[in-house]
Design a protein around this motif. Structure first.
Motif, short mmCIF file in Angstrom:
data_model
loop_
_atom_site.label_atom_id
_atom_site.label_comp_id
_atom_site.label_asym_id
_atom_site.label_seq_id
_atom_site.Cartn_x
_atom_site.Cartn_y
_atom_site.Cartn_z
N MET A 35 0.87 -1.17 0.00
CA MET A 35 0.00 0.00 0.00
C MET A 35 0.91 1.23 0.00
SD MET A 35 -3.05 -1.14 -0.04
CE MET A 35 -4.00 0.31 0.32
N LEU A 36 0.69 2.11 -0.95
CA LEU A 36 1.49 3.33 -1.04
C LEU A 36 0.64 4.54 -0.72
CD1 LEU A 36 3.37 2.76 -4.42
CD2 LEU A 36 4.12 2.15 -2.13
N ARG A 37 1.11 5.35 0.20
CA ARG A 37 0.49 6.63 0.47
C ARG A 37 1.37 7.67 -0.21
NH1 ARG A 37 1.03 8.15 6.10
NH2 ARG A 37 2.71 9.45 5.37
N ILE A 38 0.76 8.50 -1.02
CA ILE A 38 1.53 9.50 -1.75
C ILE A 38 1.59 10.78 -0.92
CG2 ILE A 38 1.73 10.79 -3.91
CD1 ILE A 38 0.00 8.62 -5.21
N PRO A 39 2.80 11.17 -0.47
CA PRO A 39 2.94 12.41 0.30
C PRO A 39 2.51 13.63 -0.51
CG PRO A 39 4.93 11.08 0.44
CD PRO A 39 4.07 10.48 -0.62
N THR A 40 2.21 14.69 0.17
CA THR A 40 1.68 15.90 -0.46
C THR A 40 2.55 16.40 -1.61
OG1 THR A 40 0.66 16.51 1.63
CG2 THR A 40 0.89 18.26 -0.01
N GLU A 41 3.84 16.51 -1.39
CA GLU A 41 4.73 17.05 -2.43
C GLU A 41 4.77 16.13 -3.65
OE1 GLU A 41 6.65 19.65 -4.57
OE2 GLU A 41 5.82 20.10 -2.59
N LEU A 54 -5.30 13.54 -8.68
CA LEU A 54 -5.22 12.12 -8.39
C LEU A 54 -6.33 11.77 -7.40
CD1 LEU A 54 -1.41 11.49 -7.80
CD2 LEU A 54 -2.80 10.63 -9.69
N PRO A 55 -6.87 10.56 -7.49
CA PRO A 55 -7.85 10.14 -6.49
C PRO A 55 -7.19 10.12 -5.11
CG PRO A 55 -7.79 8.59 -8.33
CD PRO A 55 -6.66 9.56 -8.52
N ALA A 56 -7.96 10.42 -4.10
CA ALA A 56 -7.44 10.43 -2.73
C ALA A 56 -7.18 9.01 -2.25
CB ALA A 56 -8.45 11.12 -1.82
N GLY A 57 -6.36 8.89 -1.24
CA GLY A 57 -6.13 7.60 -0.62
C GLY A 57 -4.85 6.93 -1.06
N GLU A 58 -4.73 5.69 -0.68
CA GLU A 58 -3.54 4.90 -0.98
C GLU A 58 -3.71 4.15 -2.29
OE1 GLU A 58 -3.31 2.50 2.57
OE2 GLU A 58 -1.96 3.94 3.50
N VAL A 59 -2.59 3.73 -2.84
CA VAL A 59 -2.58 2.97 -4.08
C VAL A 59 -1.98 1.60 -3.76
CG1 VAL A 59 -1.62 2.86 -6.41
CG2 VAL A 59 -2.22 5.07 -5.42
N THR A 60 -2.62 0.55 -4.25
CA THR A 60 -2.07 -0.79 -4.07
C THR A 60 -1.21 -1.12 -5.28
OG1 THR A 60 -4.03 -1.47 -2.85
CG2 THR A 60 -2.63 -3.22 -3.71
N VAL A 61 0.04 -1.49 -5.00
CA VAL A 61 0.98 -1.84 -6.06
C VAL A 61 1.49 -3.25 -5.81
CG1 VAL A 61 3.20 -1.26 -7.16
CG2 VAL A 61 1.71 0.55 -6.31
N ALA A 62 1.48 -4.09 -6.84
CA ALA A 62 2.10 -5.41 -6.76
C ALA A 62 3.54 -5.26 -7.21
CB ALA A 62 1.36 -6.40 -7.63
#
Length: 173
Positions: A35-41, A54-62
């Motif tokens: 699970m990746l949380r994208i920091p503000t910057e 970008l959509p809010a929230g975390e991104v799941t990456v395999a």
């Protein structure tokens, strides 16, 4: 007096082509999810590059030794499409697979004759319909949605895994 027939709009049907797990396995082989949380910057940089939010929230990456895969949702004509974008370690697209399609027509944009155009494309490619990607006739909105999703997946991967990037990572259980 003649009455004109009323043409009803076809009802959208959800068609599932592949599960997320099967698509990841097909594209990467064994992989672990993060699970990746994208920091503000990083989010600001990505949104500037994409020229959209970008959509809010975390991104799941395999993640696997051969590369990365992200499941993306983008709007086709009216409904979201779900598809997987896989890239190698150099962030070049290795696969685009339609997982779920929810419109009554236009699913041709998920066929290999369209999706193979993305193979080898990377973060420096334009990825624009009518520029370096040809839309499918009768599926222009879906073609544009998939194109936007591929670009978004590459930018998010670049913000996390590109040269010199760091981002908060939480491994899923």
């Amino acid at each position: 007096m003649a009455v004109a027939p009323v043409l009803a709009k076809p009802r959208p049907v959800e068609r599932v082509y592949l599960t997320r797990e099967a698509a990841v396995r097909e594209a990467l082989g064994p992989a672990r999810e993060m699970m990746l949380r994208i920091p503000t910057e990083a989010r600001r940089r990505a949104e500037k590059r994409l020229r959209r939010r970008l959509p809010a929230g975390e991104v799941t990456v395999a993640v696997s030794p051969s590369g990365y895969a992200v499941v993306v949702e983008e709007i086709g004509q009216e409904k979201p499409m779900t598809f997987l974008v896989a890239a190698d370690r150099d962030l070049r697209v290795t696969a685009v697979r339609l997982l779920v399609y929810r419109e009554p027509y236009g699913e041709q944009a998920g066929e290999p004759r369209f999706t193979r155009q993305f193979l080898g494309k990377g973060t420096t490619d334009r990825l624009e319909i009518h520029r370096d990607i040809d839309a499918v006739s009768g599926a222009t909105f879906s073609s544009a949605g998939i194109t936007q999703g591929v670009k978004r997946a590459l930018v998010v991967l670049d913000e996390r895994f590109g040269a010199g990037r760091t981002m908060y990572v939480r491994t899923s259980a």
